[in-house]
Every structure is written in structure tokens, then in C-alpha cells.
Design an enzyme around this catalytic site. Structure first.
Site, short mmCIF file in Angstrom:
data_model
loop_
_atom_site.label_atom_id
_atom_site.label_comp_id
_atom_site.label_asym_id
_atom_site.label_seq_id
_atom_site.Cartn_x
_atom_site.Cartn_y
_atom_site.Cartn_z
N MET A 134 -6.52 -32.41 -43.64
CA MET A 134 -6.60 -33.66 -44.39
C MET A 134 -8.05 -33.92 -44.79
O MET A 134 -8.97 -33.68 -44.01
CB MET A 134 -6.07 -34.81 -43.55
CG MET A 134 -4.59 -34.72 -43.38
SD MET A 134 -3.93 -36.21 -42.66
CE MET A 134 -2.20 -35.73 -42.59
N MET A 157 -16.95 -42.01 -44.68
CA MET A 157 -17.26 -42.31 -46.08
C MET A 157 -16.05 -42.98 -46.75
O MET A 157 -15.98 -43.05 -47.97
CB MET A 157 -17.66 -41.05 -46.84
CG MET A 157 -18.96 -40.45 -46.28
SD MET A 157 -19.93 -39.55 -47.50
CE MET A 157 -18.79 -38.28 -47.96
N GLY A 212 -6.32 -38.24 -40.66
CA GLY A 212 -7.37 -37.59 -39.87
C GLY A 212 -8.34 -38.62 -39.34
O GLY A 212 -8.66 -38.66 -38.14
N HIS A 213 -8.79 -39.50 -40.23
CA HIS A 213 -9.68 -40.59 -39.79
C HIS A 213 -8.96 -41.47 -38.77
O HIS A 213 -9.54 -41.88 -37.76
CB HIS A 213 -10.09 -41.47 -40.98
CG HIS A 213 -10.90 -40.79 -42.04
ND1 HIS A 213 -10.42 -40.54 -43.29
CD2 HIS A 213 -12.18 -40.32 -42.02
CE1 HIS A 213 -11.36 -39.95 -44.02
NE2 HIS A 213 -12.44 -39.80 -43.27
P1 AMP Z 1 -15.68 -38.32 -44.01
O1 AMP Z 1 -15.22 -39.71 -44.29
O2 AMP Z 1 -14.92 -37.27 -44.77
O3 AMP Z 1 -17.18 -38.19 -44.07
O4 AMP Z 1 -15.29 -38.03 -42.50
C1 AMP Z 1 -15.64 -38.90 -41.47
C2 AMP Z 1 -15.31 -38.24 -40.15
O5 AMP Z 1 -13.92 -37.97 -40.10
C3 AMP Z 1 -16.04 -36.91 -39.94
O6 AMP Z 1 -16.48 -36.85 -38.59
C4 AMP Z 1 -14.96 -35.90 -40.22
O7 AMP Z 1 -15.15 -34.70 -39.52
C5 AMP Z 1 -13.72 -36.63 -39.73
N1 AMP Z 1 -12.54 -36.09 -40.40
C6 AMP Z 1 -12.37 -35.91 -41.74
N2 AMP Z 1 -11.18 -35.31 -41.99
C7 AMP Z 1 -10.60 -35.10 -40.80
C8 AMP Z 1 -9.37 -34.48 -40.38
N3 AMP Z 1 -8.51 -33.98 -41.25
N4 AMP Z 1 -9.10 -34.44 -39.06
C9 AMP Z 1 -9.98 -34.97 -38.14
N5 AMP Z 1 -11.16 -35.53 -38.48
C10 AMP Z 1 -11.46 -35.59 -39.78
#
Ligand code: AMP
Length: 288
Positions: free
Chosen positions: A185, A31, A37-38
Site C-alpha cells: 500500500m 505525508m 498501511g498508515h
Molecule cells: P508516508 O506518508 O508515505 O511518508 O509514510 C508514512 C509512514 O508510513 C512511513 O513510516 C512509511 O514507511 C509508513 N507506511 C507507508 N506505507 C506503508 C505500508 N503499506 N505498510 C506499512 N507502513 C507504511
């Protein structure tokens, strides 16, 4: 790196990629408001595939009416730059009309697994997730898709969906990347004011303390949850929505830690909702 904003543009690129049948295509749906993390997932995809596709789409259907869709942080310029630095081949940034061209009559829903934990407090959230991920899988047609353990329930649901709907896609789970003080994160961390940011590490500290007790032999789940809760409640700024211990496949609640499990939590600090979890293995130590 190619930036695509329309399905047609992406499909034209995909057609070129697939002229070579041996190409392995890795996909990472996000998103946006990308952080380290990403970045770790993009790097994993880069190492393990010939082609890397990242999508950036703040999906409205996974936010409830009183949730933070409008306040969700966005920074497309930085995201594109980071993707390019990490060797992404294609970034897809569709608008809502591209992804939802018609009134939504078709919803992908994984029952049971979507009702507990975050799903209990965010009704309809996981239907939004599984619907958009299905659409993105149909569009991108990856060989491997990358998801973070950070959203453990989400990835459990996606794994189930992929198996049941026969998507020919391998789901790769990557570990949670944390700040030096343990806070997982998250794009939402930017919304924490200084005093809220200060108490936020209590989330992981609570989970970690429980993991330490498990290493010491604790197996009673309500006691495990108490350990985590006591640490988190050290600040009354932090309001626990839930702390639960469930098996990792069916997400069923456990009384005794006698199988691989997750210890998962959601909390509010001010009005920012944060989630975290750790995997627990009763036979070994936890991965905290
Ligand atoms: P989001 O953009 O928050 O929807 O996350 C996209 C992807 O990145 C999802 O699969 C999350 O689980 C992963 N993600 C988000 N934060 C982290 C993090 N701190 N460490 C590893 N993966 C993450």
C-alpha cells in the site's frame, strides 16, 4: 481529537500532557493521504501508548525539482476522519511556513547511508527526510516513534540519526501492509491508471520469488537479484530503477547472503515511482 496547525498550539497541548510525567507518547509522522498501511501504524501506536500524535505534512525538501511534490495526493478531510476513528489524540497539520520559518541553513544529514539505493537516484531526498523528522521530533517530543518497513532505508537512516543525535526516542518498525494481490500500500498507488495497476503486483511477486529461491538454498546475490528482475520484467510497462540486496544495518552491498539483509527495489510504472522491499534472513526463511 485535537487538530493543531501551529507549533504554539501543539506546544501548549504538550505542556498539559507532560504535567503527568508517566504519560507515554507515541508519534507517527506521515505525508497524509492515509491508507490501511498508515492505519496499522496508528493502531500500533494506540495500543502501546497513552497518547498518540500523528503529523500530516507533505515535506517539500524531500522532493527533487523534477519529482511529484505538486502531484502528491492530498486529502486532509479523510485523513482527519481516519485519525479520529483510530483513536488519535492530536493531529498536527502545519503549513510549510510553520515548519520552515527561515531560509534553510541547517540540514540534518546522515552520510553514507543516504547515498545508496533510493538516495543514489534521489540526491538530497534523505537530507530532507532527516531534517524534517528532526524538526518534528523536537516539536512533538515523543517517547516512541513509528515507521514502516515499507521505507526500509528511511528507517535505517532514522535509527542511525536517533542514536548519533541522542534523541531519547524509541523507534518502532511496523510491517508492510499489502493489497490482497501483494502490492505494498502506498499513497502513490492512486496515481496508477488501470493498466499500470494491473502490472504493479509484479514488484512484490519478484521479491517473493527471490525469497522462495532463498528458502530453497540460493545465496548468491546476483542470482537472487536476477530471479526478482526476471519476474518484474514480465511487463515492459514496469521499468526497474534498481534491485539491490544490502545488509540491514550499514546498507552495504552483499555478494553472498550470509547475514540479515534487505532486498529492495524501486520501479517506475508509467511515471509513478514505487518502492518495496523484504527482509531476508539467511538462517531462517525470509519474511516475504
Ligand atoms: P508516508 O506518508 O508515505 O511518508 O509514510 C508514512 C509512514 O508510513 C512511513 O513510516 C512509511 O514507511 C509508513 N507506511 C507507508 N506505507 C506503508 C505500508 N503499506 N505498510 C506499512 N507502513 C507504511
Amino acid at each position: 481529537m485535537i487538530v493543531t496547525r501551529t507549533l504554539d498550539h501543539y506546544r501548549a497541548e504538550l505542556k498539559l500532557i507532560r504535567t503527568n510525567p508517566d504519560i507515554k507518547l507515541g508519534f507517527f509522522p506521515t505525508m497524509g493521504y492515509l491508507h490501511e498501511g498508515h492505519a496499522s501504524l496508528i493502531s500500533a501506536a494506540r495500543n502501546e501508548n497513552d497518547y498518540v500524535v500523528v503529523s500530516i505534512f507533505v515535506n517539500p525538501t524531500q522532493f527533487g525539482p523534477d519529482e511529484d511534490f505538486d502531484a502528491y495526493p492530498r486529502n486532509e478531510g479523510n485523513d482527519i476522519q481516519l485519525c479520529a476513528q483510530l483513536g488519535t489524540d492530536i493531529v498536527i497539520i502545519p503549513d510549510v511556513a510553520e515548519m520552515y520559518p527561515l531560509e534553510t541553513l541547517t540540514v540534518v544529514s546522515v552520510s553514507k547511508l543516504s547515498d545508496s539505493l533510493c538516495g543514489h537516484y534521489r540526491p538530497g531526498h534523505f537530507d530532507g527526510v532527516t531534517t524534517i523528522v528532526s524538526k518534528l521530533f523536537n516539536l512533538v517530543q515523543p517517547d516512541v516513534a513509528y515507521f514502516g518497513q515499507k521505507d526500509a532505508q528511511q528507517v535505517t537512516i532514522i535509527q542511525r540519526m536517533v542514536k548519533e543525535l541522542l534523541f531519547p526516542i524509541k523507534i518502532q518498525i511496523c510491517p508492510t501492509i499489502r493489497e490482497p494481490d501483494g502490492l505494498a500500500m502506498s499513497s502513490r498507488n492512486i496515481r496508477l491508471k488501470a493498466d499500470a495497476r494491473q502490472v504493479a503486483p509484479l514488484i512484490y511477486k519478484g521479491l517473493y520469488s527471490a525469497a522462495e529461491k532463498i528458502k530453497g538454498g540460493l545465496r548468491n546475490v546476483s542470482e537472487i537479484i536476477d530471479v526478482a528482475g526476471k519476474v518484474m520484467k514480465q511487463s515492459d510497462k514496469l521499468v526497474v530503477q534498481y534491485i539491490e540486496c544490502r545488509d540491514r544495518i550499514r546498507l552495504k552491498p552483499l555478494d553472498v547472503l550470509d547475514q540479515p539483509a534487505i532486498l529492495a527495489t524501486a520501479v517506475f510504472i508509467d511515471n509513478v515511482r514505487l518502492i518495496d522491499n523484504i527482509f531476508l534472513n539467511p538462517s531462517e526463511a525470509s519474511d516475504a
